[in-house]
Design a protein around this motif. Structure first.
Motif: not given
Length: 228
Positions: A124-133, A159-162, A165-169
């Motif tokens: 969450l921190a790496r992606r900068g997502w506005h989501v509570d842990a 593979l988390l970031d892979v 990357d697919a989930a964001e769009p």
């Protein structure tokens, strides 16, 4: 329309319609006599939504009731409705699995729930997502990661970031669809559909892509995956 016509138009049996009314997920019809009620297009639309959430989205009736309560509350912000829908399709790790994770923590054989939560927080921190842990979906993801470690596939975390990357769009496309709705009823319903049924659609597409990728990688051609 009477309940028989509502049943024919929606494809939902009369006893089931009455059950939904008793359970509070479908509003009662307007009484025209002590034993007769009339229903309108709104009832048919709600019935189709209930059946889609049950049959395609896989939600329980109690979960659907919670989602529809948020949908029907005009004071609920759309973001909150989205959260209620999302939370009801993010299964929480069971207490039993939590006990197993705790045992692994004590034995030092895997990161268990604590280590998995740290991995999710880092994502969450790496992606900068506005989501509570502590978001239910974050806890669900932590449960998946802990299970992967338990079965010896902790490296899957690479593979988390892979996946992200697919989930964001896909998430942006979901919300773009929602923004096209003007009336609040259409807006909140599209939020629910996009969240619950979109999840089922994305999962099915991923399985189809797996079949194709597997055929190309291991069988030498797409034809080999036709029967999988």
């Amino acid at each position: 329309m009477r309940i028989g016509e509502l049943s024919r138009r929606s494809g939902v049996p009369v006893p089931t319609i009455k059950y939904y009314v008793r359970e509070g997920v479908l509003p009662a019809g307007t009484l025209t006599s002590p034993n007769q009620a009339r229903y309108d297009d709104g009832h048919e639309r709600r019935l189709r939504l209930i059946r889609a959430l049950l049959d395609v989205g896989g939600l329980s009736l109690s979960a659907i009731a919670e989602v529809l309560e948020a949908v029907d509350d005009p004071g609920q912000p759309v973001h909150k409705v989205l959260g209620v829908a999302a939370n009801n399709i993010s299964p929480e790790p069971s207490e039993r699995s939590g006990e197993a994770e705790g045992a692994e923590d004590a034995e030092g054989t895997g990161p268990g729930s604590a280590g998995a939560r740290e991995e999710v927080a880092a994502l969450l921190a790496r992606r900068g997502w506005h989501v509570d842990a502590d978001n239910p979906a974050a806890r669900s993801l932590a449960g998946v990661l802990a299970a992967l470690h338990r079965v010896g596939h902790g490296a899957f975390v690479e593979l988390l970031d892979v996946y992200a990357d697919a989930a964001e769009p896909v998430a942006r496309a979901d919300l773009d669809y929602v923004r096209k709705r003007v009336a609040r009823e259409d807006l909140v319903e599209s939020v629910v559909v996009g969240t619950v049924l979109g999840e089922a659609m994305f999962s099915a597409l991923r399985r189809l892509a797996h079949v194709d990728a597997s055929a190309r990688a291991y069988e030498g051609g797409a034809e080999a995956g036709a029967g999988e």
